[in-house]
Design an enzyme around this catalytic site. Structure first.
Site, PDB file in Angstrom:
ATOM      1  N   ASN A 185       2.964   2.413   4.379  1.00 36.62           N
ATOM      2  CA  ASN A 185       4.137   2.256   3.299  1.00 36.62           C
ATOM      3  C   ASN A 185       4.352   2.416   2.222  1.00 36.62           C
ATOM      4  O   ASN A 185       3.460   1.925   1.675  1.00 36.62           O
ATOM      5  CB  ASN A 185       5.339   0.928   4.127  1.00 36.62           C
ATOM      6  CG  ASN A 185       5.671   1.145   5.427  1.00 36.62           C
ATOM      7  OD1 ASN A 185       5.693   1.612   6.285  1.00 36.62           O
ATOM      8  ND2 ASN A 185       5.865  -0.448   5.934  1.00 36.62           N
ATOM      9  N   ARG A 229       4.649   3.387  11.103  1.00 33.66           N
ATOM     10  CA  ARG A 229       3.027   3.757  11.211  1.00 33.66           C
ATOM     11  C   ARG A 229       1.912   3.539  11.971  1.00 33.66           C
ATOM     12  O   ARG A 229       0.940   4.316  12.331  1.00 33.66           O
ATOM     13  CB  ARG A 229       2.786   2.822  10.164  1.00 33.66           C
ATOM     14  CG  ARG A 229       2.934   2.638   8.750  1.00 33.66           C
ATOM     15  CD  ARG A 229       2.912   1.177   8.069  1.00 33.66           C
ATOM     16  NE  ARG A 229       3.957   0.384   8.130  1.00 33.66           N
ATOM     17  CZ  ARG A 229       3.209  -0.991   8.094  1.00 33.66           C
ATOM     18  NH1 ARG A 229       1.915  -1.305   7.338  1.00 33.66           N
ATOM     19  NH2 ARG A 229       4.402  -1.975   8.518  1.00 33.66           N
TER      20      ARG A 229
END
Length: 94
Positions: free
Chosen positions: A40, A22
Site C-alpha cells: 500500500n 494485497r
C-alpha cells in the site's frame, strides 16, 4: 507466446486499499508463478513489482486491471523495472 523474463512495476489507483487487494495480488502472483512484492502507498494506491515470464506478467497486469471483488480500479500505470536483486518469491511488504 515467448518465455522472455522481465520485470515490471505497476501502480494501481482507485478503491484498492481496504478491500483485500494485497492478499489477492499475492495469491494471483503465486498462481501465475511470478515473483515480486505488493504494498500500500500513502496516497491510497497500491504498488506492485512483478518479475517472471512476459506472458505471465501480461496475464497478471490484466488481472490487476480488474482487481478482487470490492475493488474499483480507476487507473493502472506500468513501467519497466530492473531485474537486479529480484525476490525469489512474492511478498506483501507494506
Amino acid at each position: 507466446m515467448s518465455d522472455h523474463y522481465e520485470a515490471v512495476r505497476v501502480r494501481i489507483s482507485g478503491r484498492v486499499q481496504g478491500v483485500g487487494f494485497r492478499m489477492w495480488t499475492r495469491d494471483e502472483a503465486l498462481r501465475l508463478g511470478v515473483t515480486g512484492w505488493v504494498r500500500n502507498e500513502a496516497d491510497g494506491s497500491v504498488s506492485v513489482l512483478i518479475a517472471g515470464a512476459d506472458c505471465a506478467i501480461a496475464t497478471m497486469i490484466e488481472r490487476l486491471r480488474r482487481g478482487p471483488a470490492g475493488a474499483l480500479v480507476s487507473g493502472l500505470q506500468t513501467e519497466a523495472a530492473q531485474l537486479g536483486n529480484m525476490p525469489t518469491d512474492f511478498r506483501i511488504t507494506g
